[in-house]
Design a protein around this motif. Sequence first.
Motif, PDB file in Angstrom:
ATOM      1  N   ARG A   1       4.110  -1.920   5.590  1.00 48.04           N
ATOM      2  CA  ARG A   1       5.578  -1.611   5.956  1.00 48.04           C
ATOM      3  C   ARG A   1       5.298  -0.129   6.130  1.00 48.04           C
TER       4      ARG A   1
ATOM      5  N   GLY B   1       2.175  -9.075   6.165  1.00 47.18           N
ATOM      6  CA  GLY B   1       1.857  -8.219   7.106  1.00 47.18           C
ATOM      7  C   GLY B   1       0.442  -7.810   7.283  1.00 47.18           C
TER       8      GLY B   1
ATOM      9  N   ARG C   1       1.584  -5.567   1.206  1.00 47.65           N
ATOM     10  CA  ARG C   1       3.177  -5.350   1.916  1.00 47.65           C
ATOM     11  C   ARG C   1       3.374  -4.027   1.957  1.00 47.65           C
ATOM     12  N   GLU C   2       3.212  -3.059   0.887  1.00 44.76           N
ATOM     13  CA  GLU C   2       3.637  -1.831   1.196  1.00 44.76           C
ATOM     14  C   GLU C   2       2.923  -0.777   2.123  1.00 44.76           C
TER      15      GLU C   2
END
Length: 295
Positions: free
Chosen positions: A99, A121, A95-96
């Motif tokens: 992002r 993602g 996720r990070e």
Amino acid sequence: MSTTESAAARPLRTFPWPEGLPRADRCLVMGILNVTPDSFSDGGLYARTRQAVDRGLDLAAQGADIVDVGGESTRPGARPVALAEELARTVPVVRELARAGVCVSVDTMHAPVARAAVEVGACLINDVSGGLADPGMGPVVAAAGVPYVATHWRAPSREMDRHADYGDVVADVTVELDARVRQLTLQGVDPARIVLDPGLGFSKRTEHDWTLLAGLGTLRQLGFPLLVGASRKRFIGAALANGGAGDVPPGGRDSATAAVSALAAAGGAFCVRVHDVRASLDAVRMAAAYAASRL
């Protein structure tokens, strides 16, 4: 007609560059990010989410086209990880990084982990079992609509060395990968999104790995992009030892890995999966320059 003859006789299928992955005029480089305590060469270094995210950003800054996040070690003899633990290790990191704009793949054999990673993602699912470990993987990949790496695989890590039995390893792996593609497409996976991996080190002895590396041209006749994951593996260490370097631990095999990356790229690999991104990025650039000079 035998299965081998059938695969060889089929018209060559050449699919376009998998949609959703970075494009380049060279072999892509995938950076390895093990968020595990027990991976064979860097286990525990990036087991915490913040450490893992920072390492992933560093790999991207070094030039990695894709960062591959894995939460379960697949080294020989490794034990399975509980699904909840694998999800907890991988999903926050994916996720990070996503992002932050990184093209992230998830290295998993489990459909729920693949689904969760894509939802936050992930741009690619990298399955070292080629869909054999979890029958639910094919439908998840089909629904996700992202590229999928199907690796040649015969057995789980704890027993895979017992299955390294081949007549002609290149022919056998070609036939078995072709069978995987057939099953995946029956499950709805778009063949234009499939990448194949010969599975160096997975149910392979040292001589099998070298033969497969030399046989990439035959594997390419299946018509799919090829990913080669050789980084720091046993066959590289064995070659260094035989060459007089002695027992070189996994962390000392990066220069040799870069040489193998150049060989793989020159042999037509679509992507190499490595721990040391900078060295292999230079190597595949040299392979591209060499190939261009021969045109």
